[in-house]
Design a protein around this motif. Structure first.
Motif, PDB file in Angstrom:
ATOM      1  N   ALA A 190       0.861  -1.072  -0.081  1.00  0.00           N
ATOM      2  CA  ALA A 190       0.065   0.126   0.029  1.00  0.00           C
ATOM      3  C   ALA A 190       1.006   1.327   0.134  1.00  0.00           C
ATOM      4  N   ASP A 191       2.300   1.082   0.577  1.00  0.00           N
ATOM      5  CA  ASP A 191       3.061   2.347   0.579  1.00  0.00           C
ATOM      6  C   ASP A 191       3.820   2.379  -0.561  1.00  0.00           C
ATOM      7  N   GLN A 192       4.256   1.278  -1.395  1.00  0.00           N
ATOM      8  CA  GLN A 192       5.168   1.347  -2.359  1.00  0.00           C
ATOM      9  C   GLN A 192       4.495   1.402  -3.811  1.00  0.00           C
ATOM     10  N   TRP A 193       3.485   0.609  -3.968  1.00  0.00           N
ATOM     11  CA  TRP A 193       2.755   0.306  -5.159  1.00  0.00           C
ATOM     12  C   TRP A 193       2.551   1.680  -5.960  1.00  0.00           C
ATOM     13  N   PRO A 194       1.803   2.544  -5.127  1.00  0.00           N
ATOM     14  CA  PRO A 194       1.143   3.714  -5.880  1.00  0.00           C
ATOM     15  C   PRO A 194       2.345   4.503  -6.613  1.00  0.00           C
ATOM     16  N   GLY A 195       3.597   4.521  -6.141  1.00  0.00           N
ATOM     17  CA  GLY A 195       4.704   4.996  -6.590  1.00  0.00           C
ATOM     18  C   GLY A 195       5.452   4.284  -7.610  1.00  0.00           C
ATOM     19  N   ASP A 196       5.575   3.144  -7.317  1.00  0.00           N
ATOM     20  CA  ASP A 196       6.471   2.179  -8.104  1.00  0.00           C
ATOM     21  C   ASP A 196       5.769   1.456  -9.077  1.00  0.00           C
ATOM     22  N   GLY A 197       4.339   1.300  -8.899  1.00  0.00           N
ATOM     23  CA  GLY A 197       3.482   0.443  -9.892  1.00  0.00           C
ATOM     24  C   GLY A 197       3.516  -1.039  -9.267  1.00  0.00           C
ATOM     25  N   VAL A 198       2.495  -1.701  -9.833  1.00  0.00           N
ATOM     26  CA  VAL A 198       2.224  -3.121  -9.276  1.00  0.00           C
ATOM     27  C   VAL A 198       3.229  -3.853  -9.685  1.00  0.00           C
ATOM     28  N   PRO A 199       3.918  -4.718  -9.226  1.00  0.00           N
ATOM     29  CA  PRO A 199       5.180  -5.708  -9.824  1.00  0.00           C
ATOM     30  C   PRO A 199       4.403  -6.502 -10.816  1.00  0.00           C
ATOM     31  N   GLU A 200       5.060  -7.315 -11.559  1.00  0.00           N
ATOM     32  CA  GLU A 200       4.638  -8.190 -12.414  1.00  0.00           C
ATOM     33  C   GLU A 200       4.087  -9.240 -11.760  1.00  0.00           C
ATOM     34  N   ASN A 201       4.731  -9.955 -10.895  1.00  0.00           N
ATOM     35  CA  ASN A 201       4.283 -10.920 -10.012  1.00  0.00           C
ATOM     36  C   ASN A 201       4.152 -10.471  -8.706  1.00  0.00           C
ATOM     37  N   PRO A 202       2.644  -9.748  -8.256  1.00  0.00           N
ATOM     38  CA  PRO A 202       2.419  -9.466  -7.021  1.00  0.00           C
ATOM     39  C   PRO A 202       2.432 -10.397  -5.793  1.00  0.00           C
ATOM     40  N   ILE A 203       2.107 -11.550  -6.182  1.00  0.00           N
ATOM     41  CA  ILE A 203       2.035 -12.677  -4.962  1.00  0.00           C
ATOM     42  C   ILE A 203       3.480 -12.932  -4.689  1.00  0.00           C
ATOM     43  N   ALA A 204       4.508 -13.015  -5.443  1.00  0.00           N
ATOM     44  CA  ALA A 204       5.840 -13.352  -5.404  1.00  0.00           C
ATOM     45  C   ALA A 204       6.412 -12.198  -4.464  1.00  0.00           C
ATOM     46  N   TRP A 205       5.952 -11.068  -4.949  1.00  0.00           N
ATOM     47  CA  TRP A 205       6.529  -9.818  -4.429  1.00  0.00           C
ATOM     48  C   TRP A 205       6.298  -9.731  -2.710  1.00  0.00           C
ATOM     49  N   LEU A 206       4.975 -10.036  -2.475  1.00  0.00           N
ATOM     50  CA  LEU A 206       4.412 -10.099  -1.301  1.00  0.00           C
ATOM     51  C   LEU A 206       5.126 -10.928  -0.482  1.00  0.00           C
ATOM     52  N   VAL A 207       5.356 -12.041  -0.779  1.00  0.00           N
ATOM     53  CA  VAL A 207       5.903 -13.299  -0.300  1.00  0.00           C
ATOM     54  C   VAL A 207       7.362 -12.746   0.183  1.00  0.00           C
ATOM     55  N   THR A 208       8.085 -12.452  -0.955  1.00  0.00           N
ATOM     56  CA  THR A 208       9.513 -11.982  -0.700  1.00  0.00           C
ATOM     57  C   THR A 208       9.661 -10.751   0.363  1.00  0.00           C
ATOM     58  N   THR A 209       8.432  -9.708   0.177  1.00  0.00           N
ATOM     59  CA  THR A 209       8.608  -8.827   1.221  1.00  0.00           C
ATOM     60  C   THR A 209       8.354  -9.204   2.744  1.00  0.00           C
ATOM     61  N   GLY A 210       7.220 -10.123   2.740  1.00  0.00           N
ATOM     62  CA  GLY A 210       6.793 -10.632   4.003  1.00  0.00           C
ATOM     63  C   GLY A 210       8.123 -11.551   4.517  1.00  0.00           C
ATOM     64  N   ARG A 211       8.983 -12.357   3.993  1.00  0.00           N
ATOM     65  CA  ARG A 211      10.107 -12.699   4.519  1.00  0.00           C
ATOM     66  C   ARG A 211      11.054 -11.918   5.115  1.00  0.00           C
ATOM     67  N   PHE A 212      11.366 -10.732   4.344  1.00  0.00           N
ATOM     68  CA  PHE A 212      12.325  -9.671   4.954  1.00  0.00           C
ATOM     69  C   PHE A 212      11.698  -9.119   6.192  1.00  0.00           C
ATOM     70  N   LYS A 213      10.464  -8.793   6.145  1.00  0.00           N
ATOM     71  CA  LYS A 213       9.893  -8.094   7.191  1.00  0.00           C
ATOM     72  C   LYS A 213       9.951  -9.166   8.459  1.00  0.00           C
ATOM     73  N   ALA A 214       9.678 -10.357   8.196  1.00  0.00           N
ATOM     74  CA  ALA A 214      10.048 -11.375   9.255  1.00  0.00           C
ATOM     75  C   ALA A 214      11.522 -11.444   9.795  1.00  0.00           C
ATOM     76  N   VAL A 215      12.507 -11.593   9.089  1.00  0.00           N
ATOM     77  CA  VAL A 215      13.683 -11.315   9.537  1.00  0.00           C
ATOM     78  C   VAL A 215      14.021  -9.861  10.190  1.00  0.00           C
ATOM     79  N   ASP A 216      13.570  -8.836   9.694  1.00  0.00           N
ATOM     80  CA  ASP A 216      13.811  -7.753  10.383  1.00  0.00           C
ATOM     81  C   ASP A 216      13.036  -7.546  11.776  1.00  0.00           C
ATOM     82  N   SER A 217      11.884  -8.331  11.917  1.00  0.00           N
ATOM     83  CA  SER A 217      10.987  -8.575  13.346  1.00  0.00           C
ATOM     84  C   SER A 217      11.874  -9.493  14.231  1.00  0.00           C
ATOM     85  N   ILE A 218      12.281 -10.356  13.665  1.00  0.00           N
ATOM     86  CA  ILE A 218      13.227 -11.548  14.509  1.00  0.00           C
ATOM     87  C   ILE A 218      14.543 -10.898  15.066  1.00  0.00           C
TER      88      ILE A 218
END
Length: 417
Positions: A46-74
């Motif tokens: 919701a923060d990035q896509w309005p400026g950067d555009g919707v990625p070609e594979n939004p599901i994979a983008w969300l999974v990858t982003t979620g991974r990194f968010k989890a790493v940061d949280s840990i």
């Protein structure tokens, strides 16, 4: 433009957030951490896509982003310092997965998660509710209504299930073929409940949620590929036959259209034909059970050119078989309605009264609605009003509330004469 992207994100969340969650659960092996990571990934979109555009594979983008968010949280959480190294290392290993391969893996992750939640180490009373919460994202209240219990009781079961997965380190994998039979009953129960929530949404404006029922059918096909079991065939047939009537189940205003009033030309006869084929294969195996019998009941309806042509005697006989295989008050209720259609409303009404007198289905809206309809057909207007009013207090589904309100308005108008 931004409004359009926001709508896309909302649609993705509604239709695909549980797919993203299932993949994160497999990678992180922690349901609570995966839930937080999924939510943060959508917030980042919701923060990035309005400026950067919707990625070609939004599901994979969300999974990858979620991974990194989890790493940061840990890394931020000192309480998890002792396991962060292991998880971070695992994140690093999967971070390079290309988008196309990630998308392929995601397709099976919900099935993996179902098998995880239905692991035999988890209490059988917990397996199905846990799966509905984690795989489908149903609320605790929705699940409690499906199981005719209180939200507090259901919340305790779900917490216990999540703790068991974590403490027993239950793997997020599809089991070996030899392990499938012992989990099959729970897995099929979950898939059918997913379908039912999609076919008859428990709350909200829509009568149906095609995303859930479509996902249930897809998951059942995957299970059938793993194990050509008669009851998997029966469940697939049952869902296909129900799904064939979707377009005829509501009018243009979104109101419920009862089976007897549906325009049968709008039924999907390709789905009916496929469903009948699976019933035949299941019956031929002579190892069929409750799902196949339910599918056979649905097939009788599908085979009737008009509501008046329905073979209610055959349906009652099939319910007799189903009650022996799978006794339950809901099956008794459905049989009572079939008896009423076959022998007259007073006979069905007597059976429903017996069920309610036992204290069963007292909070089940459809039981009171069915009783109200049979009272109406018997000429007991006052009793019908009381029953429909009780049903109205027990449902949160908007179209069901409109249907019951219309019934009450019609009966109250009639009683004035």
């Amino acid at each position: 433009m931004n409004d359009s992207i926001q709508q896309q994100i909302e649609t993705l969340f509604r239709n695909d957030s549980r797919r993203v969650f299932a993949t994160l659960a497999r990678v992180l092996r922690d349901l609570d951490l995966a839930e937080d990571a999924m939510q943060e990934a959508f917030a980042a979109a919701a923060d990035q896509w309005p400026g950067d555009g919707v990625p070609e594979n939004p599901i994979a983008w969300l999974v990858t982003t979620g991974r990194f968010k989890a790493v940061d949280s840990i890394r931020r959480n000192t309480k998890l310092a002792e396991i962060s190294g292991d998880v971070v290392e695992r994140m690093s290993r999967v971070a390079g997965t290309n988008a196309s391969r990630a998308a392929t893996a995601i397709e099976d992750d919900r099935l993996r998660l179902i098998f995880t939640c239905c692991h035999p180490a988890i209490d059988v009373k917990v397996q199905v509710p846990l799966t509905l919460r984690e795989v489908c994202g149903l609320t605790t209240d929705e699940i409690a209504r499906a199981f005719l219990t209180t939200p507090a009781t259901m919340a305790q079961r779900i917490v216990r299930g999540k703790a068991k997965i974590r403490d027993a380190a239950i793997p997020f994998v599809i089991p070996e073929l030899s392990e499938l039979p012992e989990r099959l009953d729970s897995v099929l129960s979950v898939i059918y409940l997913i379908f039912n929530e999609g076919y008859s949404a428990s709350s909200g404006e829509s009568v149906t949620r095609s995303d859930l029922s479509g996902e249930a059918i897809r998951l059942c096909r995957l299970v059938l590929e793993l194990l050509a079991d008669a009851e998997v065939m029966g469940l697939l047939a049952l869902m296909l036959l129900h799904e064939s009537r979707r377009e005829a189940r509501q009018d243009p205003r979104g109101n419920i259209v009862l089976l007897e009033d549906q325009d049968r030309s709008r039924w999907d006869h390709h789905l009916i034909a496929e469903g009948q084929q699976w019933i035949e294969r299941s019956l031929a195996s002579r190892r069929f059970g409750g799902y196949t019998i339910q599918a056979a009941i649905s097939a009788v309806h599908a085979g009737a050119a008009t509501a008046g042509d329905t073979d209610w005697k055959q349906i009652v006989s099939l319910y007799d078989v189903l009650l022996r295989i799978q006794p339950s008050p809901v099956v008794e209720l459905n049989r009572a309605v079939a008896v009423a259609m076959c022998d007259g409303p007073e006979f069905g009404l007597q059976l429903i009264e017996t069920i309610l007198d036992r204290g069963e289905l007292g909070h089940y809206a459809l039981a009171h609605s069915a009783r109200g309809e049979l009272l109406r057909r018997s000429g007991n207007t006052a009793g019908a009003i009381e029953a429909f009013q009780r049903a109205l207090t027990l449902t949160e589904q908007a179209s069901e509330r409109r249907f019951l309100s219309d019934k009450l308005q019609e009966l109250r108008g009639y009683s004035e004469y």
